[in-house]
Motif scaffolding. Sequence first.
Motif, PDB file in Angstrom:
ATOM      1  N   ASP A  19     -16.155  -3.644  -0.203  1.00  0.00           N
ATOM      2  CA  ASP A  19     -16.130  -4.397   1.050  1.00  0.00           C
ATOM      3  C   ASP A  19     -14.699  -4.843   1.347  1.00  0.00           C
ATOM      4  OD1 ASP A  19     -18.869  -4.209   1.593  1.00  0.00           O
ATOM      5  OD2 ASP A  19     -19.318  -5.982   0.375  1.00  0.00           O
ATOM      6  N   THR A  20     -14.423  -5.073   2.611  1.00  0.00           N
ATOM      7  CA  THR A  20     -13.058  -5.434   3.024  1.00  0.00           C
ATOM      8  C   THR A  20     -12.803  -6.938   2.890  1.00  0.00           C
ATOM      9  OG1 THR A  20     -13.663  -5.817   5.331  1.00  0.00           O
ATOM     10  CG2 THR A  20     -13.008  -3.551   4.714  1.00  0.00           C
ATOM     11  N   LEU A  21     -11.518  -7.276   2.914  1.00  0.00           N
ATOM     12  CA  LEU A  21     -11.127  -8.679   2.896  1.00  0.00           C
ATOM     13  C   LEU A  21     -11.675  -9.395   4.121  1.00  0.00           C
ATOM     14  CD1 LEU A  21      -7.404  -8.602   1.700  1.00  0.00           C
ATOM     15  CD2 LEU A  21      -9.507  -8.436   0.372  1.00  0.00           C
ATOM     16  N   THR A  22     -11.642  -8.736   5.274  1.00  0.00           N
ATOM     17  CA  THR A  22     -12.177  -9.340   6.493  1.00  0.00           C
ATOM     18  C   THR A  22     -13.657  -9.667   6.326  1.00  0.00           C
ATOM     19  OG1 THR A  22     -10.560  -8.236   7.902  1.00  0.00           O
ATOM     20  CG2 THR A  22     -12.574  -8.983   8.966  1.00  0.00           C
ATOM     21  N   ALA A  23     -14.416  -8.738   5.784  1.00  0.00           N
ATOM     22  CA  ALA A  23     -15.845  -8.975   5.577  1.00  0.00           C
ATOM     23  C   ALA A  23     -16.074 -10.160   4.635  1.00  0.00           C
ATOM     24  CB  ALA A  23     -16.520  -7.717   5.030  1.00  0.00           C
ATOM     25  N   ALA A  24     -15.262 -10.255   3.585  1.00  0.00           N
ATOM     26  CA  ALA A  24     -15.395 -11.367   2.640  1.00  0.00           C
ATOM     27  C   ALA A  24     -15.026 -12.693   3.305  1.00  0.00           C
ATOM     28  CB  ALA A  24     -14.523 -11.122   1.413  1.00  0.00           C
ATOM     29  N   ALA A  25     -13.957 -12.702   4.077  1.00  0.00           N
ATOM     30  CA  ALA A  25     -13.543 -13.931   4.761  1.00  0.00           C
ATOM     31  C   ALA A  25     -14.617 -14.382   5.741  1.00  0.00           C
ATOM     32  CB  ALA A  25     -12.212 -13.708   5.480  1.00  0.00           C
ATOM     33  N   GLN A  26     -15.213 -13.439   6.452  1.00  0.00           N
ATOM     34  CA  GLN A  26     -16.268 -13.789   7.402  1.00  0.00           C
ATOM     35  C   GLN A  26     -17.503 -14.323   6.676  1.00  0.00           C
ATOM     36  OE1 GLN A  26     -16.458 -10.002   9.426  1.00  0.00           O
ATOM     37  NE2 GLN A  26     -15.005 -10.664  11.004  1.00  0.00           N
ATOM     38  N   GLU A  27     -17.826 -13.723   5.541  1.00  0.00           N
ATOM     39  CA  GLU A  27     -18.963 -14.201   4.752  1.00  0.00           C
ATOM     40  C   GLU A  27     -18.703 -15.612   4.230  1.00  0.00           C
ATOM     41  OE1 GLU A  27     -22.564 -14.543   3.449  1.00  0.00           O
ATOM     42  OE2 GLU A  27     -21.996 -12.591   4.278  1.00  0.00           O
ATOM     43  N   VAL A  37     -18.617 -13.485  -5.421  1.00  0.00           N
ATOM     44  CA  VAL A  37     -18.649 -12.764  -6.682  1.00  0.00           C
ATOM     45  C   VAL A  37     -18.662 -11.282  -6.340  1.00  0.00           C
ATOM     46  CG1 VAL A  37     -19.923 -12.355  -8.815  1.00  0.00           C
ATOM     47  CG2 VAL A  37     -19.884 -14.659  -7.809  1.00  0.00           C
ATOM     48  N   VAL A  38     -17.744 -10.544  -6.936  1.00  0.00           N
ATOM     49  CA  VAL A  38     -17.595  -9.124  -6.636  1.00  0.00           C
ATOM     50  C   VAL A  38     -18.384  -8.318  -7.664  1.00  0.00           C
ATOM     51  CG1 VAL A  38     -15.951  -7.239  -6.293  1.00  0.00           C
ATOM     52  CG2 VAL A  38     -15.322  -9.575  -5.650  1.00  0.00           C
ATOM     53  N   THR A  39     -19.183  -7.384  -7.146  1.00  0.00           N
ATOM     54  CA  THR A  39     -20.057  -6.594  -8.005  1.00  0.00           C
ATOM     55  C   THR A  39     -19.840  -5.098  -7.803  1.00  0.00           C
ATOM     56  OG1 THR A  39     -21.817  -6.632  -6.351  1.00  0.00           O
ATOM     57  CG2 THR A  39     -21.858  -8.369  -8.037  1.00  0.00           C
ATOM     58  N   ALA A  40     -20.272  -4.364  -8.794  1.00  0.00           N
ATOM     59  CA  ALA A  40     -20.383  -2.907  -8.712  1.00  0.00           C
ATOM     60  C   ALA A  40     -21.798  -2.621  -9.197  1.00  0.00           C
ATOM     61  CB  ALA A  40     -19.348  -2.224  -9.590  1.00  0.00           C
ATOM     62  N   GLY A  41     -22.699  -2.383  -8.265  1.00  0.00           N
ATOM     63  CA  GLY A  41     -24.109  -2.275  -8.636  1.00  0.00           C
ATOM     64  C   GLY A  41     -24.592  -3.629  -9.116  1.00  0.00           C
ATOM     65  N   GLY A  46     -15.816  -9.300 -10.888  1.00  0.00           N
ATOM     66  CA  GLY A  46     -14.774 -10.267 -10.606  1.00  0.00           C
ATOM     67  C   GLY A  46     -15.174 -11.291  -9.574  1.00  0.00           C
ATOM     68  N   ILE A  47     -14.187 -12.069  -9.199  1.00  0.00           N
ATOM     69  CA  ILE A  47     -14.347 -13.100  -8.179  1.00  0.00           C
ATOM     70  C   ILE A  47     -13.172 -12.988  -7.220  1.00  0.00           C
ATOM     71  CG2 ILE A  47     -14.302 -15.595  -7.721  1.00  0.00           C
ATOM     72  CD1 ILE A  47     -15.694 -16.060 -10.342  1.00  0.00           C
ATOM     73  N   VAL A  48     -13.443 -13.191  -5.935  1.00  0.00           N
ATOM     74  CA  VAL A  48     -12.387 -13.305  -4.939  1.00  0.00           C
ATOM     75  C   VAL A  48     -12.581 -14.637  -4.225  1.00  0.00           C
ATOM     76  CG1 VAL A  48     -11.507 -12.413  -2.740  1.00  0.00           C
ATOM     77  CG2 VAL A  48     -12.018 -10.840  -4.598  1.00  0.00           C
ATOM     78  N   ASN A  63      -3.522  -5.020   4.958  1.00  0.00           N
ATOM     79  CA  ASN A  63      -4.351  -5.097   6.146  1.00  0.00           C
ATOM     80  C   ASN A  63      -5.757  -5.557   5.737  1.00  0.00           C
ATOM     81  OD1 ASN A  63      -6.099  -4.589   8.306  1.00  0.00           O
ATOM     82  ND2 ASN A  63      -4.972  -2.771   8.959  1.00  0.00           N
ATOM     83  N   PRO A  64      -6.202  -6.722   6.179  1.00  0.00           N
ATOM     84  CA  PRO A  64      -7.504  -7.227   5.743  1.00  0.00           C
ATOM     85  C   PRO A  64      -8.683  -6.388   6.228  1.00  0.00           C
ATOM     86  CG  PRO A  64      -6.513  -8.702   7.362  1.00  0.00           C
ATOM     87  CD  PRO A  64      -5.489  -7.671   7.036  1.00  0.00           C
ATOM     88  N   ASP A  65      -8.459  -5.566   7.260  1.00  0.00           N
ATOM     89  CA  ASP A  65      -9.537  -4.715   7.757  1.00  0.00           C
ATOM     90  C   ASP A  65      -9.719  -3.445   6.933  1.00  0.00           C
ATOM     91  OD1 ASP A  65     -10.235  -6.405   9.879  1.00  0.00           O
ATOM     92  OD2 ASP A  65      -8.666  -5.556  11.151  1.00  0.00           O
ATOM     93  N   THR A  66      -8.718  -3.078   6.150  1.00  0.00           N
ATOM     94  CA  THR A  66      -8.814  -1.857   5.343  1.00  0.00           C
ATOM     95  C   THR A  66      -8.676  -2.107   3.850  1.00  0.00           C
ATOM     96  OG1 THR A  66      -6.445  -1.403   5.622  1.00  0.00           O
ATOM     97  CG2 THR A  66      -7.958  -0.383   7.210  1.00  0.00           C
ATOM     98  N   THR A  67      -8.143  -3.255   3.464  1.00  0.00           N
ATOM     99  CA  THR A  67      -7.985  -3.575   2.038  1.00  0.00           C
ATOM    100  C   THR A  67      -9.347  -3.946   1.457  1.00  0.00           C
ATOM    101  OG1 THR A  67      -5.736  -4.361   2.423  1.00  0.00           O
ATOM    102  CG2 THR A  67      -6.797  -5.052   0.379  1.00  0.00           C
ATOM    103  N   ARG A  68      -9.650  -3.374   0.301  1.00  0.00           N
ATOM    104  CA  ARG A  68     -10.933  -3.594  -0.369  1.00  0.00           C
ATOM    105  C   ARG A  68     -10.824  -4.736  -1.376  1.00  0.00           C
ATOM    106  NH1 ARG A  68     -13.712  -1.161   3.317  1.00  0.00           N
ATOM    107  NH2 ARG A  68     -12.887   0.886   3.784  1.00  0.00           N
TER     108      ARG A  68
END
Length: 138
Positions: A19-27, A37-41, A46-48, A63-68
Amino acid sequence: MTTVGEFMTTRLVTMDGNDTLTAAAQEMRDSAIGDVVVTAGDDVIGIVTDRDITVRGVAESMNPDTTRLNQITSRDLVTVSQYDDAVAAADLMRTYAVRRLPVIDDGKLVGLISMGDLAVEREPQSVLADISADEPNN
């Protein structure tokens, strides 16, 4: 003994590392929280935090729209069990200079404990406890 499980946060927001930084900031904004909390399955990787997005992402001209999230995630996680002693959790935070600990039981994420949670429990008259116990102001 007061355990982590007695006052950990169980209202968790998890996001995929792709997911992107923008999506995380909006959430974070929509959920009135400061971290995901960042997951893979089913695995916690990790945590952001909102600060990570600012300092590791935006301030580095990503770029927050493309950075994962995978690109800025704090991965060296220190975790606790819901049955661990709250004082031991506070000591881990101090030792590793972290403000949040994922709570993992049987390999599954069950909660998150923060400095604010510990302050509310251990020092309810402190400024940090007052701030942490208040409703979000955003």
